[in-house]
Design a protein around this motif. Sequence first.
Motif, PDB file in Angstrom:
ATOM      1  N   THR A  12      63.419  63.555  28.160  1.00 51.12           N
ATOM      2  CA  THR A  12      62.543  62.479  28.230  1.00 51.12           C
ATOM      3  C   THR A  12      61.095  63.174  28.574  1.00 51.12           C
ATOM      4  N   VAL A  13      60.977  63.867  29.524  1.00 52.52           N
ATOM      5  CA  VAL A  13      59.544  64.587  29.733  1.00 52.52           C
ATOM      6  C   VAL A  13      59.177  65.314  28.566  1.00 52.52           C
ATOM      7  N   ARG A  14      59.842  65.963  27.858  1.00 53.51           N
ATOM      8  CA  ARG A  14      59.711  66.617  26.758  1.00 53.51           C
ATOM      9  C   ARG A  14      59.219  65.878  25.648  1.00 53.51           C
ATOM     10  N   ARG A  15      59.754  64.662  25.504  1.00 52.91           N
ATOM     11  CA  ARG A  15      59.417  63.807  24.499  1.00 52.91           C
ATOM     12  C   ARG A  15      58.168  63.073  24.895  1.00 52.91           C
ATOM     13  N   LEU A  16      57.763  62.806  26.024  1.00 48.47           N
ATOM     14  CA  LEU A  16      56.606  62.337  26.513  1.00 48.47           C
ATOM     15  C   LEU A  16      55.503  63.228  26.291  1.00 48.47           C
ATOM     16  N   ALA A  17      55.786  64.428  26.508  1.00 43.54           N
ATOM     17  CA  ALA A  17      54.817  65.561  26.344  1.00 43.54           C
ATOM     18  C   ALA A  17      54.136  65.584  24.997  1.00 43.54           C
ATOM     19  N   GLU A  18      55.118  65.173  23.984  1.00 43.61           N
ATOM     20  CA  GLU A  18      54.613  65.199  22.721  1.00 43.61           C
ATOM     21  C   GLU A  18      53.612  63.962  22.299  1.00 43.61           C
ATOM     22  N   ARG A  19      53.295  62.958  23.014  1.00 39.33           N
ATOM     23  CA  ARG A  19      52.521  62.014  22.898  1.00 39.33           C
ATOM     24  C   ARG A  19      51.047  62.071  22.993  1.00 39.33           C
ATOM     25  N   PRO A  20      50.360  62.959  23.624  1.00 36.89           N
ATOM     26  CA  PRO A  20      50.939  63.804  25.186  1.00 36.89           C
ATOM     27  C   PRO A  20      50.710  62.462  26.062  1.00 36.89           C
ATOM     28  N   THR A  21      51.340  62.587  27.235  1.00 32.99           N
ATOM     29  CA  THR A  21      51.512  61.884  28.503  1.00 32.99           C
ATOM     30  C   THR A  21      51.715  62.587  29.661  1.00 32.99           C
ATOM     31  N   GLU A  22      50.902  62.366  30.615  1.00 33.15           N
ATOM     32  CA  GLU A  22      51.027  63.164  31.827  1.00 33.15           C
ATOM     33  C   GLU A  22      52.105  62.334  32.710  1.00 33.15           C
ATOM     34  N   VAL A  23      53.233  63.102  33.065  1.00 31.02           N
ATOM     35  CA  VAL A  23      54.505  62.337  33.721  1.00 31.02           C
ATOM     36  C   VAL A  23      54.642  63.036  35.345  1.00 31.02           C
ATOM     37  N   THR A  24      54.900  62.128  36.047  1.00 29.37           N
ATOM     38  CA  THR A  24      55.411  62.579  37.169  1.00 29.37           C
ATOM     39  C   THR A  24      56.894  61.981  37.589  1.00 29.37           C
ATOM     40  N   VAL A  25      57.629  63.101  38.063  1.00 31.25           N
ATOM     41  CA  VAL A  25      59.180  62.777  38.267  1.00 31.25           C
ATOM     42  C   VAL A  25      59.530  62.711  39.742  1.00 31.25           C
ATOM     43  N   ARG A  26      60.324  61.707  40.092  1.00 32.34           N
ATOM     44  CA  ARG A  26      60.888  61.676  41.392  1.00 32.34           C
ATOM     45  C   ARG A  26      62.575  61.378  41.489  1.00 32.34           C
ATOM     46  N   VAL A  27      63.156  62.402  41.731  1.00 30.70           N
ATOM     47  CA  VAL A  27      64.836  62.147  42.040  1.00 30.70           C
ATOM     48  C   VAL A  27      65.030  61.495  43.232  1.00 30.70           C
ATOM     49  N   ILE A  28      65.744  60.427  43.117  1.00 31.53           N
ATOM     50  CA  ILE A  28      66.390  60.052  44.300  1.00 31.53           C
ATOM     51  C   ILE A  28      67.933  59.964  44.386  1.00 31.53           C
ATOM     52  N   GLU A  29      68.413  60.886  45.280  1.00 31.33           N
ATOM     53  CA  GLU A  29      69.646  61.336  45.537  1.00 31.33           C
ATOM     54  C   GLU A  29      70.203  60.156  46.333  1.00 31.33           C
ATOM     55  N   LEU A  30      71.354  59.216  45.748  1.00 35.51           N
ATOM     56  CA  LEU A  30      71.780  58.266  46.774  1.00 35.51           C
ATOM     57  C   LEU A  30      72.720  58.766  47.710  1.00 35.51           C
ATOM     58  N   ARG A  31      73.545  59.908  47.560  1.00 34.96           N
ATOM     59  CA  ARG A  31      74.467  60.450  48.484  1.00 34.96           C
ATOM     60  C   ARG A  31      73.554  60.498  49.843  1.00 34.96           C
ATOM     61  N   ASP A  32      72.130  60.949  49.772  1.00 32.31           N
ATOM     62  CA  ASP A  32      71.356  61.167  51.181  1.00 32.31           C
ATOM     63  C   ASP A  32      71.276  59.979  51.678  1.00 32.31           C
TER      64      ASP A  32
END
Length: 232
Positions: free
Chosen positions: A27-47
């Motif tokens: 997804t980030v790779r596809r958005l970079a083609e637009r171009p669009t600056e993207v910040t990603v946050r991962v939420i691990e529900l296990r924690d």
Amino acid sequence: MKLVVVTAGLTQPSSTRLLADRLTEATVRRLAERPTEVTVRVIELRDLAVDIANNFVTGFPGARLRAAIEAVTEADGLIAVTPVFSASYSGLFKSFFDVVEPTALAGKPTLIGATGGTPRHSLVLDHALRPLFAYLRAMVAPTGVYAASEDWGGGGDDFADGLAERIDRAATELADLLSSRTPAPTGTALGDALGDTVGDTVSSRPRRGPGRQPEPELDVVPFEQQLAALRR
């Protein structure tokens, strides 16, 4: 643009997290083609498993869970991946979205994914995940991605035979939704966009605004007059 990834894998390493990472990278790779600056946050529900359980008992989220809920609420797009338990999403996955406000995902571009031990569980995407996010009024990408154990063992590409193509197609669809999306209304604007909403009650009565014609007055005949007319 804020992209939040929710993964409900329980083991470490986790095939659920692996699929979530592949979907995020694409997804980030596809958005970079637009171009669009993207910040990603991962939420691990296990924690957050204990925090989620405490929220059900006390009715209040702890600091970590509150931060995770706010991240999902404020995100421009969402990637949600769960392992399959008993032919459905995991209880931890469902419990997290149970404590998220029902309107928090309204109109939010969302990509769904799942992992399991056998390809026979691939229908979980359409029979469980898609109805859940439809209820939450999220804008779900047409392609969901299911990865069985055997999908990770192919030798045709870096990931698996056919899995890379599905990941790329789903990521492209999510990127298209994110690129064309207008900012989601919040607060009272969200109520204006969805109608007069109080709790789960939605009024279909149109709101008055600039240029809207006043609603016509209804001719109400008293019941006594109706009864007298019937007796004539």
